[in-house]
Write a protein that holds these residues in place. Structure first.
Motif, mmCIF file in Angstrom:
data_model
loop_
_atom_site.group_PDB
_atom_site.id
_atom_site.type_symbol
_atom_site.label_atom_id
_atom_site.label_comp_id
_atom_site.label_asym_id
_atom_site.label_seq_id
_atom_site.Cartn_x
_atom_site.Cartn_y
_atom_site.Cartn_z
ATOM 1 N N GLY A 149 52.578 40.305 30.377
ATOM 2 C CA GLY A 149 53.005 41.344 29.448
ATOM 3 C C GLY A 149 52.395 42.698 29.707
ATOM 4 O O GLY A 149 52.604 43.643 28.931
ATOM 5 N N CYS A 150 51.628 42.840 30.785
ATOM 6 C CA CYS A 150 51.072 44.152 31.125
ATOM 7 C C CYS A 150 50.939 44.265 32.636
ATOM 8 O O CYS A 150 51.002 43.266 33.361
ATOM 9 C CB CYS A 150 49.716 44.378 30.452
ATOM 10 N N SER A 151 50.748 45.470 33.108
ATOM 11 C CA SER A 151 50.628 45.695 34.553
ATOM 12 C C SER A 151 49.287 45.185 35.053
ATOM 13 O O SER A 151 48.352 44.936 34.268
ATOM 14 C CB SER A 151 50.756 47.185 34.865
ATOM 15 N N ARG A 152 49.167 45.062 36.370
ATOM 16 C CA ARG A 152 47.912 44.590 36.953
ATOM 17 C C ARG A 152 46.773 45.570 36.679
ATOM 18 O O ARG A 152 45.641 45.172 36.396
ATOM 19 C CB ARG A 152 48.095 44.376 38.456
ATOM 20 N N ALA A 153 47.077 46.859 36.773
ATOM 21 C CA ALA A 153 46.037 47.874 36.537
ATOM 22 C C ALA A 153 45.509 47.791 35.112
ATOM 23 O O ALA A 153 44.290 47.856 34.877
ATOM 24 C CB ALA A 153 46.599 49.258 36.826
ATOM 25 N N ARG A 193 37.220 42.322 36.673
ATOM 26 C CA ARG A 193 37.627 41.822 37.986
ATOM 27 C C ARG A 193 37.714 40.296 38.034
ATOM 28 O O ARG A 193 38.661 39.744 38.587
ATOM 29 C CB ARG A 193 36.638 42.329 39.031
ATOM 30 N N GLU A 194 36.747 39.594 37.463
ATOM 31 C CA GLU A 194 36.744 38.134 37.577
ATOM 32 C C GLU A 194 37.959 37.515 36.884
ATOM 33 O O GLU A 194 38.654 36.663 37.454
ATOM 34 C CB GLU A 194 35.455 37.569 36.978
ATOM 35 N N ALA A 195 38.243 37.978 35.652
ATOM 36 C CA ALA A 195 39.411 37.463 34.929
ATOM 37 C C ALA A 195 40.701 37.862 35.638
ATOM 38 O O ALA A 195 41.676 37.095 35.680
ATOM 39 C CB ALA A 195 39.414 37.990 33.494
ATOM 40 N N PHE A 196 40.713 39.058 36.212
ATOM 41 C CA PHE A 196 41.899 39.534 36.937
ATOM 42 C C PHE A 196 42.188 38.634 38.136
ATOM 43 O O PHE A 196 43.338 38.213 38.362
ATOM 44 C CB PHE A 196 41.674 40.980 37.387
ATOM 45 N N ASN A 197 41.143 38.306 38.914
ATOM 46 C CA ASN A 197 41.349 37.450 40.089
ATOM 47 C C ASN A 197 41.838 36.063 39.686
ATOM 48 O O ASN A 197 42.695 35.471 40.351
ATOM 49 C CB ASN A 197 40.047 37.337 40.881
ATOM 50 N N GLN A 198 41.309 35.550 38.593
ATOM 51 C CA GLN A 198 41.765 34.242 38.113
ATOM 52 C C GLN A 198 43.229 34.281 37.694
ATOM 53 O O GLN A 198 44.008 33.368 38.002
ATOM 54 C CB GLN A 198 40.886 33.790 36.938
ATOM 55 N N GLN A 199 43.601 35.351 36.981
ATOM 56 C CA GLN A 199 44.985 35.476 36.533
ATOM 57 C C GLN A 199 45.929 35.666 37.723
ATOM 58 O O GLN A 199 47.026 35.098 37.761
ATOM 59 C CB GLN A 199 45.114 36.662 35.569
ATOM 60 N N MET A 200 45.496 36.448 38.712
ATOM 61 C CA MET A 200 46.315 36.648 39.909
ATOM 62 C C MET A 200 46.551 35.318 40.618
ATOM 63 O O MET A 200 47.663 35.046 41.102
ATOM 64 C CB MET A 200 45.620 37.633 40.857
ATOM 65 N N ALA A 201 45.514 34.498 40.693
ATOM 66 C CA ALA A 201 45.655 33.188 41.337
ATOM 67 C C ALA A 201 46.649 32.318 40.583
ATOM 68 O O ALA A 201 47.493 31.629 41.196
ATOM 69 C CB ALA A 201 44.294 32.505 41.424
ATOM 70 N N MET A 202 46.594 32.348 39.248
ATOM 71 C CA MET A 202 47.537 31.573 38.444
ATOM 72 C C MET A 202 48.966 32.059 38.649
ATOM 73 O O MET A 202 49.900 31.269 38.788
ATOM 74 C CB MET A 202 47.154 31.666 36.965
ATOM 75 N N VAL A 203 49.134 33.384 38.676
ATOM 76 C CA VAL A 203 50.472 33.959 38.856
ATOM 77 C C VAL A 203 51.044 33.576 40.216
ATOM 78 O O VAL A 203 52.194 33.122 40.330
ATOM 79 C CB VAL A 203 50.429 35.486 38.696
ATOM 80 N N LEU A 204 50.243 33.750 41.272
ATOM 81 C CA LEU A 204 50.733 33.436 42.606
ATOM 82 C C LEU A 204 51.048 31.956 42.749
ATOM 83 O O LEU A 204 52.061 31.579 43.353
ATOM 84 C CB LEU A 204 49.710 33.858 43.663
#
Length: 806
Positions: free
Chosen positions: A68-72, A80-91
């Protein structure tokens, strides 16, 4: 592997059967693109999706849909840590839901270890392509401080750890608005199409990954250069080029045009940035020379330090796998390397053809009659090599009869079997220029022989071909352009220049003929090599030919006539009988007008006028053979709304019916819906039909003489048909005179401020036609720069002084 005397026997497969299909992916498997920001993944993703008819899935869009929001924004809020985890889930979710028929563009999150591990899980099932580009281009694009950019590039190379292909995204300047005016009388052609070369490069790369290239070329034209691999053609040459030469000498590869049927890139030095350097050079070779690459990692290069066996195997394994990742067409593998190295390379070869290589050195090298050569050939065959190449050192008198007898023994073996290349070499390189009929190693006139070179002597493609003709293995032939008005044809000068480039003693003349009987007399001559046909023979000749290409049938016209002199009905036999004299009893008709028009349109169409089947409209003026080719070209480009205007409406109706039936047969339109591709617009006074957009592609097919029932050459386009708000492309096929009323009319529109109209004049199109005709008639790659330059120079000398000053 068991050794008995000099014999080699495989007691078990050197590669487990389960691994022989590695890096060969199902044709519907999704493509995954990885690489750092600014590498061009999104652009190449669009190109791939359009080429393969797939859906483009982007990681940033999917991230926004899921969170529901952009990566930035997510990074700023959650860290950063939560972002990397979420990116892994998305991919992980993207890859799981889109394993087939998609192109997936991964974002910069692929630099994190978690995502790297996720991607490694797909390395056996999907093509994962690492995209990167020149660092100077990246600096300019990202506008980062040099230190930050360097750190990004170093980290970016970690993508090699979880990808199975690599593509260097070479800078493509097309579409930057450059204006080329070779003469004030030439049309002001502005190249507005973007990434023309980049698109073709990446399409070819995708064809290699999925194995479509050869099939696509064969279906398009079985006599074309890319339809028959060089190992299956006769009198073919491999231009040998060393990486050390590319580093030490500032070479403009474009001046080496048409150096042979393939290029052998010999890796003989190891600079610190070798992987990036090789990727760059492979991309440049493809862009500039457009010939297959043989990738050869030399085991013991001259003038380099000696390496231990362990270091040699580890380093060369990495370099060979790098070549396979780059999608080279061939890889030369020395079969006397360690079994472990051979096994690894063969397991990872994918669709790259393996050349099993033997070099027999020393003054005591066995004679060709020794059984060791047959044993080595059979060993290479067991390994699954596509080609076997044996080079034998010859320090004394050479017995070429025994070498030929060995080749004949191999050729007598049952099929399927690898092609055989066998030649003698000395301290000066290959002993004689043409020992074998396929893939002879050659150099180039423009390059001095490297002190590192071991095989190539002073032989070049052109010099060796001259010797082949002098010995009578190939014969001088007579080629023609035939028609009722060919006195001004630009073709003869271009073909003659290309013959001179290759030192082929052929002739090319323009013959003015008025009847098919005259054409028949010429094509029955023993020295007839082929002909380009113009009006009035393009349609009428078809009933007298034995075979027609699919394009000629679809168009209903022929512009290229070839004699078929093969000993069998095999197309390969007929193709290899080119450049040989003799009475021909069968003939082949093709049409290349359409492909020349397609090439010119692709170069000139601006991005905002890119062809959309649902809305793009085109206009063709005329209804003769060239008009048929133009309509076919437009259909091939994806245009589904084409209008035809001709002085005689009945002729236009006939052509429209022909292509409307073709569209139904090919299922390009819905039969029950009454859809039509072609429509006739009867009068210049008619308004443009309101339910259709204004045409953005206009092709004028009016011959200079006004024959073939076309409108006269002084036809002027009704202004109400040239009101496209985004401009478009006007192709004028007439070039004598070059400045026709239509060209003058569009020039005026440009001068009045609407520069979005692009003019492609007749010389540009006829140049493309001549190049393709040369390749079909001779089986040699056209020296394109030379032929284009000669075309322009000849026109400047003979026609420019007499052009109307408008």
């Amino acid at each position: 592997m068991e050794m008995i005397g000099s014999s080699m026997i495989l007691d078990r497969p050197i590669i487990p059967t389960s691994k022989t299909k590695r890096r060969i992916f199902p044709t519907d498997s999704s493509i995954i693109l990885v690489g750092c920001r600014g590498s061009g993944k999104r652009t190449l993703g669009f190109i791939a999706a359009k080429q393969l008819g797939r859906r483009l899935v982007t990681e940033d869009h999917s991230f926004e849909q899921i969170t529901g929001c952009s990566r930035a924004t997510f990074l700023q809020k959650c860290g950063r840590e939560a972002f990397n985890q979420q990116m892994a889930m998305v991919l992980s979710r993207i890859l799981k839901l889109n394993q087939t028929n998609c192109v997936i563009e991964c974002g910069t999150g692929t630099l994190s270890p978690d995502i790297g591990e996720i991607l490694k899980g797909y390395i056996e099932t999907n093509p994962i392509i690492y995209i990167h580009r020149d660092k100077e281009d990246l600096y300019k694009l990202l506008k980062l401080p040099v230190a930050d950019a360097e750190r990004l590039l170093v980290t970016d190379q970690s993508h090699r750890d979880f990808s199975n292909f690599e593509y260097f995204n070479l800078y493509d300047p097309s579409g930057e608005g450059q204006i080329t005016e070779d003469s004030p009388l030439r049309s002001a052609t502005t190249s507005t199409a973007k990434l023309v070369e980049a698109k073709q490069d990446f399409k070819n790369f995708l064809d290699h990954i999925f194995g479509h290239g050869l099939t696509r070329s064969w279906v398009a034209n079985p006599f074309s250069m890319k339809a028959i691999p060089p190992e299956h053609r006769t009198h073919t040459f491999v231009f040998c080029l060393r990486l050390s030469t590319l580093i030490d000498v500032d070479i403009d590869l474009s001046i080496l045009e048409a150096p042979g049927e393939a290029l052998e890139l010999i890796i003989d030095t190891w600079p610190s940035n070798i992987l990036d350097l090789i990727a760059t050079q492979v991309a440049l070779i493809r862009r500039k020379l457009d010939i297959p690459i043989i990738y050869n990692v030399e085991e013991n290069p001259r003038e380099e330090r000696k390496r231990s066996v362990e270091e040699k195997d580890a380093m060369d394994r990495e370099l060979m796998l790098h070549g396979l990742r780059l999608g080279v067409e061939y890889l030369s593998l020395d079969l006397e390397r360690s079994p472990e190295l051979i096994s690894d390379i063969l397991a990872m070869r994918g669709r790259t053809k393996i050349i099993g290589n033997y070099i027999v050195r020393g003054f005591g090298a066995p004679q060709w009659t020794d059984n060791i050569y047959l044993e080595r050939y059979l060993y290479a065959q067991q390994l699954g090599c596509h080609i076997v190449r044996i080079a034998r050192f010859c320090g004394a008198a050479r017995d070429d009869d025994s070498r030929r007898a060995f080749i004949n023994k191999i050729n007598a073996l049952s099929d399927p079997k690898p092609c055989i290349i066998a030649y003698d070499f000395s301290v000066f390189g290959v002993v004689t220029p043409l020992q074998d009929i396929i893939m002879n190693p050659v150099g180039h006139d423009s390059l001095e022989k490297s002190s590192r070179e071991q095989m190539v002597g002073v032989s070049t493609t052109r010099g060796t071909l001259r010797g082949v003709f002098r010995k009578g293995r190939l014969q001088p032939l007579n080629f023609y352009v035939l028609g009722s008005n060919v006195y001004y044809s630009a073709s003869p000068s271009m073909h003659r220049a290309a013959y001179e480039h290759y030192m082929m003693p052929h002739t090319f003349d323009a013959r003015r003929l008025s009847s098919l009987e005259e054409v028949d007399r010429i094509r029955r001559e023993p020295g007839f090599g082929g002909a380009s046909l113009t009006a009035p023979f393009k349609v009428s000749i078809m009933q007298r030919l034995d075979h027609l290409s699919t394009h000629a049938i679809a168009i209903g016209a022929v512009n290229t006539l070839l004699p078929l002199r093969g000993g069998t009905d095999s197309i390969l036999d007929h193709a290899n009988a080119r450049n040989k004299a003799g009475v021909a009893n069968k003939f082949y008709g093709d049409n290349t007008d359409w492909s020349a028009i397609v090439t010119c349109l692709r170069r000139a169409i601006s991005p905002r006028n890119s062809v959309q089947p649902s809305r793009t409209t085109a206009l063709v003026i005329g209804a003769g053979g060239m008009a048929r080719a133009a309509i076919y070209a437009l259909i091939k480009l994806g245009c589904r709304m084409i209008f035809i205007h001709n002085r005689t409406k009945a002729k236009a109706d006939e052509v429209a019916r022909h292509f409307n039936m073709y569209a139904l047969d090919q299922r390009l339109v819905r039969q029950n819906a009454g859809e039509l591709i072609c429509h006739v617009i009867e009068s210049p006074s008619d308004p443009w039909p309101e339910s259709y957009q204004q045409p953005t592609m206009v092709v004028s097919c009016i011959p200079a003489s006004g024959t073939d029932d076309n409108p006269p050459v002084d036809f002027r386009m009704p202004p109400q048909w040239l009101r496209s708000p985004t401009g478009g492309v006007v192709i004028e096929l007439a070039y004598e005179p070059l400045i026709t009323p239509l060209v003058f009319q569009v020039r005026r529109i440009r001068e009045e401020g609407n520069t979005s109209w692009v003019i492609v004049d007749g010389l540009e199109v006829v140049g493309e036609m001549a190049m393709e005709a040369f390749e079909l008639m001779t089986g040699r790659q056209a020296p394109r720069m030379l032929m284009r330059r000669v075309c322009n120079e000849n026109w400047e000398k003979t026609s420019a002084p007499f052009q109307p000053q408008r």
